[in-house]
Design an enzyme around this catalytic site. Structure first.
Site, PDB file in Angstrom:
ATOM      1  N   GLU A 261       0.849  -1.196   0.000  1.00  0.00           N
ATOM      2  CA  GLU A 261       0.000   0.000   0.000  1.00  0.00           C
ATOM      3  C   GLU A 261       0.880   1.239   0.000  1.00  0.00           C
ATOM      4  OE1 GLU A 261      -3.335   1.856   3.026  1.00  0.00           O
ATOM      5  OE2 GLU A 261      -3.284  -0.320   2.745  1.00  0.00           O
TER       6      GLU A 261
ATOM      7  N   ASP B 186       0.199   5.387   0.490  1.00  0.00           N
ATOM      8  CA  ASP B 186      -0.894   6.237   0.992  1.00  0.00           C
ATOM      9  C   ASP B 186      -0.600   7.723   0.987  1.00  0.00           C
ATOM     10  OD1 ASP B 186      -2.248   3.954   1.746  1.00  0.00           O
ATOM     11  OD2 ASP B 186      -1.808   4.148   3.874  1.00  0.00           O
TER      12      ASP B 186
ATOM     13  N   GLU C 105      -3.044  10.552   2.977  1.00  0.00           N
ATOM     14  CA  GLU C 105      -4.244  10.849   3.742  1.00  0.00           C
ATOM     15  C   GLU C 105      -4.199  12.329   4.113  1.00  0.00           C
ATOM     16  OE1 GLU C 105      -5.914   7.089   6.101  1.00  0.00           O
ATOM     17  OE2 GLU C 105      -3.929   7.703   6.805  1.00  0.00           O
TER      18      GLU C 105
END
Length: 279
Positions: free
Chosen positions: A97, A99, A101
């Site tokens: 993953e 990311d 955010e």
């Protein structure tokens, strides 16, 4: 080994690659009922959060290396407690993953960009930054460059983070799995803003983020085969040049607010191995 890996991928090069700017072709809304919308003849997508639910979408394709761009306009005003997540992820317990955010804040305070990298199911590699512009006033381009050598996070082509492949010294790297692109807008007021001290003000709802100009110069994984368009090949050996490295240093010096590699209290037994490689 890395050269052989690249040659195997390049042997599947096609004349074209499913990279377009039409959300109806490339992406699908997966939750939130009518809180996610595709408008403007497929050119704009919006996600909305209210006090009943958030919303989210995912890509129709799985990608395995390449460069992925999306222009995003984040939730304006008092966005405290909200999180706009934008990330690549595989599935399974040992997933990979990559990311972004975006952690909302009270009006007038800067957005926090929270980044992380998972490899083989292990993350805990957080770095956080404040932005040097208002991400709610206009669209800005948020990019992943992912190839067998490196992962680079960039905003408007300015790199903010690099995670290099250091498998040679035993550090896992997200290389094995193809990943879909996901985004979601959701409530996380138990941790998102000032560690959860500032809660979501539902009188400000609904909260909305907007997306446009999706582009994936990326290898596509389908039916057990990886296919790479000619534009994707250029990204396979891409790395930061001198100018980009200087921009990266500028961001880290002026806007980084948290780096797991500096958090000795969190790792009392010693920092992760990649943190011990200083360049």
């Amino acid at each position: 080994m890395a050269i052989t890996y690249l040659l195997n991928l390049f042997s599947n090069i096609l004349n074209s690659n499913p990279a377009s700017q039409n959300f109806q072709q490339d992406l699908k809304i997966t939750w939130g009922n009518d809180r996610g919308k595709i408008v403007d003849n497929g050119q704009i997508m919006t996600l909305t959060l209210d006090n009943f639910s958030g919303s989210g979408f995912e890509s129709n394709f799985e990608y395995h290396f390449g460069k992925i761009d999306m222009q995003i306009k984040l939730v304006p005003g008092n966005s405290a407690g909200t999180v706009t997540a934008y990330y690549l992820s595989s599935v399974g317990d040992n997933h990979d993953e990559i990311d972004y955010e975006f952690l909302g804040n009270i009006s007038g305070q800067p957005y926090t960009v929270h980044t992380n990298v998972y490899a083989g199911g292990k993350g805990d590699r957080e770095q956080q930054f404040h932005l040097w512009f208002d991400p709610t006033a206009d669209f800005h381009t948020y990019s992943f460059l992912w190839n067998p050598q490196t992962v680079i996070f960039s905003i408007d082509e300015t790199p903010i983070r690099e995670f290099k492949n250091r498998e040679s010294i035993g550090i896992p790297f997200p290389k094995t799995h193809a990943m879909r692109l996901y985004s979601s807008l959701w409530n996380a007021d138990d941790w998102a803003t000032q560690g959860g001290r500032v809660k979501t003000d539902w009188s400000q709802a609904p909260f909305t983020a907007a997306y446009k100009n999706f582009k994936a110069d990326a290898c596509v994984r389908a039916a057990g085969r990886t296919s790479c368009g000619p534009q994707t090949v250029a990204w396979m050996t891409k790395k930061l040049d001198g100018l980009s490295l200087n921009r990266l240093k500028w961001v880290r010096r002026n806007f980084m607010i948290y780096n797991y590699c500096d958090d000795t209290k969190r790792f009392p037994q010693g920092l992760p191995k990649e943190c011990q490689v200083r360049e």
